[in-house]
Write an enzyme that holds these catalytic residues in place. Structure first.
Site, PDB file in Angstrom:
ATOM      1  N   GLU A   1       2.960   2.033   3.451  1.00  0.00           N
ATOM      2  CA  GLU A   1       3.261   1.652   1.942  1.00  0.00           C
ATOM      3  C   GLU A   1       4.143   2.207   0.746  1.00  0.00           C
ATOM      4  O   GLU A   1       4.209   3.718   0.328  1.00  0.00           O
ATOM      5  CB  GLU A   1       2.036   3.117   2.068  1.00  0.00           C
ATOM      6  CG  GLU A   1       1.230   1.712   0.301  1.00  0.00           C
ATOM      7  CD  GLU A   1       0.741   0.889   1.168  1.00  0.00           C
ATOM      8  OE1 GLU A   1       1.083   0.077   0.569  1.00  0.00           O
ATOM      9  OE2 GLU A   1      -0.294   0.469   2.382  1.00  0.00           O
TER      10      GLU A   1
ATOM     11  N   GLU B   1      12.003  -2.538  -8.111  1.00  0.00           N
ATOM     12  CA  GLU B   1      11.058  -1.571  -8.661  1.00  0.00           C
ATOM     13  C   GLU B   1      11.581  -0.247  -9.467  1.00  0.00           C
ATOM     14  O   GLU B   1      12.464   0.279  -9.543  1.00  0.00           O
ATOM     15  CB  GLU B   1      10.206  -0.989  -7.425  1.00  0.00           C
ATOM     16  CG  GLU B   1       8.955  -0.315  -7.966  1.00  0.00           C
ATOM     17  CD  GLU B   1       8.107   0.386  -6.232  1.00  0.00           C
ATOM     18  OE1 GLU B   1       8.838   1.216  -6.102  1.00  0.00           O
ATOM     19  OE2 GLU B   1       7.202   0.418  -7.084  1.00  0.00           O
TER      20      GLU B   1
ATOM     21  N   CYS C   1       2.374   2.137  -7.642  1.00  0.00           N
ATOM     22  CA  CYS C   1       2.696   1.230  -6.672  1.00  0.00           C
ATOM     23  C   CYS C   1       2.067   0.023  -7.145  1.00  0.00           C
ATOM     24  O   CYS C   1       2.801  -1.332  -7.065  1.00  0.00           O
ATOM     25  CB  CYS C   1       2.240   1.069  -5.367  1.00  0.00           C
ATOM     26  SG  CYS C   1       2.920   3.022  -4.859  1.00  0.00           S
TER      27      CYS C   1
ATOM     28  N   LYS D   1       2.178  17.143   4.659  1.00  0.00           N
ATOM     29  CA  LYS D   1       3.311  16.823   3.235  1.00  0.00           C
ATOM     30  C   LYS D   1       3.242  16.319   2.539  1.00  0.00           C
ATOM     31  O   LYS D   1       3.544  15.427   1.602  1.00  0.00           O
ATOM     32  CB  LYS D   1       4.383  16.970   4.173  1.00  0.00           C
ATOM     33  CG  LYS D   1       5.596  17.177   3.487  1.00  0.00           C
ATOM     34  CD  LYS D   1       6.615  15.949   2.438  1.00  0.00           C
ATOM     35  CE  LYS D   1       7.762  16.303   1.875  1.00  0.00           C
ATOM     36  NZ  LYS D   1       7.094  17.130   0.473  1.00  0.00           N
TER      37      LYS D   1
HETATM   38  C1  UN1 Z   1      -0.453   3.472  -5.173  1.00  0.00           C
HETATM   39  O1  UN1 Z   1       0.146   3.233  -6.400  1.00  0.00           O
HETATM   40  O2  UN1 Z   1      -0.078   3.973  -4.744  1.00  0.00           O
HETATM   41  O3  UN1 Z   1      -5.245  -0.099  -7.221  1.00  0.00           O
HETATM   42  C2  UN1 Z   1      -2.178   3.819  -5.021  1.00  0.00           C
HETATM   43  C3  UN1 Z   1      -4.771   0.652  -7.616  1.00  0.00           C
HETATM   44  C4  UN1 Z   1      -5.353   2.294  -7.335  1.00  0.00           C
HETATM   45  C5  UN1 Z   1      -4.418   3.020  -6.216  1.00  0.00           C
HETATM   46  C6  UN1 Z   1      -2.861   2.399  -6.144  1.00  0.00           C
HETATM   47  N1  UN1 Z   1      -6.776   2.216  -6.867  1.00  0.00           N
HETATM   48  O4  UN1 Z   1      -4.227   0.976  -8.569  1.00  0.00           O
END
Ligand code: UN1
Length: 500
Positions: free
Chosen positions: A257, A391, A291, A182
């Site tokens: 995550e 965040e 992230c 999804k």
């Molecule tokens: C994410 O933002 O969830 O390390 C992943 C990084 C990328 C992956 C980010 N290779 O910024």
């Protein structure tokens, strides 16, 4: 003769269940839009619990055969998927850019990350390592083997709409699971194209299924279905907690995550030019919507004024615009909701007393009016303000001054999250101390907080997750059960712990 006004036809996409694309009769639909231009990109099915049920049934039906397929064979299939993505990299990269707004090189990078990971996982088909250890008894083998979990759900975000789905899908498939996927609603076109490559590579029906629609309906139904044995979710911390709670009802394996509040530390002895390139890429790459994005810049007092000056200076020539255009440094944020959240935080920061040093507003006029453009923003903040703790997930960087390395580490660690972290220094001892002491799943030395490579584990501590790691060999841990096997070939009863 008056010309009829032609309304461009919006392409309609279906769900992918049991190897077939389908649009259930009477289903309601939603569209995705280019966040830079407002252009409609496609129309997608708002699936309901009924379609989820069918997708899970298809995955459950396909599981026994897929599980029996030798893992190296599964790997060959994955390799074909990677080839297809490679052939389609430009087109897919453009779709990423158009659907969520990261600049074209980053859109293609997203696809490249998917390719890298799938290639890596295809090799895992010839490993899927277990262990053998000595027995305490004679004529006895002790070992472990890996077994798939069954049907797994992959619920993915919009910020890496080809890479993150493939982190989950490829790892799940090589391990012998079948998948219901999804994607985030606002990147459903990317999600559809992700799946199309698997179909074109010849994946058997039911092994990978796509269900588009709202998280509250599709995601919820997936998490609650007892036939789904594991859920891998990437997204916001609040939603992640809900996923965890609902999954707990069936004691299912939930991999999370979640967010980050990643710091870049710059010490007095740092190579400032290097640190400057790092923070620009880390904070404003993908409009800060990673992230791993750098959302805090912690500068030691000896170089504070100079480094902040360098940053503000460089931002004067930083170009924000349509992400498909060459020479643009940053595109829009991904949606109206994102824009609102980011602007609210900028406001919150200033009300808390943070000093606005760059950006701080929605960009307007000309083509900007068609999209969600926010200027790259720098707030001079004090540790403890909300903008230094929560965040934001946008192009907002909170800058803080610290006295020394000790204070830098204390400030860096004093947040609820722990995904990525970075330090710029030439001091070898302090680099190693940072590696040891920064509370994060990932630490970079003299490199920005973003840009993790797929052959290494990816994930974080504290509110960033619940202990799992994607990518690397640890990706396999997410999607396999360990079976411990004892083989006694002594032809007599041997009693562990009692004889030997
Ligand atoms: C994410 O933002 O969830 O390390 C992943 C990084 C990328 C992956 C980010 N290779 O910024």
């Amino acid at each position: 003769m008056a010309l009829a006004k032609t309304v461009p036809k919006v392409e309609e996409y279906g769900l992918f269940i049991d190897g077939k694309w389908e649009s259930p009769g009477g289903a309601s639909r939603f569209t995705t839009r280019n966040p830079a231009t407002g252009e409609v990109l496609g129309s997608f099915v708002s699936a309901t619990a009924k379609e989820v049920d069918r997708a899970v049934s298809a995955a459950a039906k396909a599981f026994p055969k897929w599980r029996e397929t030798p893992a190296p064979k599964r790997g060959q299939l994955l390799l074909r998927v990677a080839e297809i993505y490679r052939e389609r990299k430009d087109e897919l990269g453009e779709t990423v850019t158009m659907e969520m707004g990261k600049i074209l090189p980053e859109g293609k990078g997203d696809v490249q990350e998917a390719i890298d990971f799938i290639e890596y996982m295809s090799g895992e088909g010839r490993r899927l390592l277990g262990e053998t250890v000595p027995s305490e008894l004679r004529n006895k083998y002790c070992m472990t083997v890996r077994q798939p979990k069954g049907v797994v759900a992959a619920i993915t975000p919009w910020n890496f709409p080809t890479a993150i789905p493939n982190w989950k899908i490829a790892a799940a498939l090589i391990s012998g699971n079948t998948v219901v996927f999804k994607p985030a609603s606002n990147t459903s076109l990317c999600g559809t194209k992700v799946v199309k490559a698997y179909e074109d590579a010849g994946l058997p029906p039911g092994v990978l299924n796509l269900v588009t629609g709202a998280g509250g309906i599709v995601g919820d139904a997936l998490i609650r279905d007892p036939r789904v044995k594991a859920v891998s979710f990437t997204g916001g911390t609040d939603t992640g907690k809900q996923v965890y709670l609902k999954g707990a009802e069936h004691l299912k394996y939930v991999h999370l995550e979640l967010g980050g509040k990643n710091p870049q530390i710059v010490l007095n002895d740092a190579n400032l030019d290097l640190a400057l390139d790092g923070v620009l890429f880390g904070a404003f790459g993908s409009s800060g919507q990673r992230c791993t994005a750098t959302s805090r810049l912690i500068i030691q007092e000896g170089v504070y004024d100079r480094f902040l000056g360098m940053l503000l200076d460089r931002l004067k020539s930083f170009k924000v615009g349509n992400p498909v255009d060459r020479g643009v440094d940053m595109g829009p944020v991904a949606s109206a909701d994102q824009e609102k959240k980011v602007l609210t935080y900028i406001d919150v920061g200033q009300k808390e007393g943070a000093k606005l040093r760059a950006g701080g507003k929605k960009l307007t006029g000309g083509d900007y009016d068609k999209g969600y453009f926010v200027a790259p923003t720098v707030l001079e903040a004090k540790h403890g303000m909300r903008v230094t703790k929560e965040e934001i997930f946008g192009p907002v960087l909170s800058v803080m001054k610290v006295k020394d390395f000790e204070e830098a580490v204390r400030v860096a660690n004093d947040v609820d999250y722990g995904l990525s972290s970075s330090i710029y220094t030439k001091d070898v001892n302090l680099s190693f101390q940072a590696m040891e002491r920064l509370e994060a799943g990932i630490t970079y030395i003299n490199a920005p907080t973003i840009g993790a490579e797929v052959q290494l584990p990816f994930g974080g501590i504290k509110q960033t997750g619940n202990g799992g790691r994607e990518a690397g060999t640890t990706a396999i841990d997410e999607f396999t059960e360990i079976k411990t096997v004892f083989v006694d070939f002594s032809n007599k009863l041997q009693k562990a712990q009692i004889e030997g």
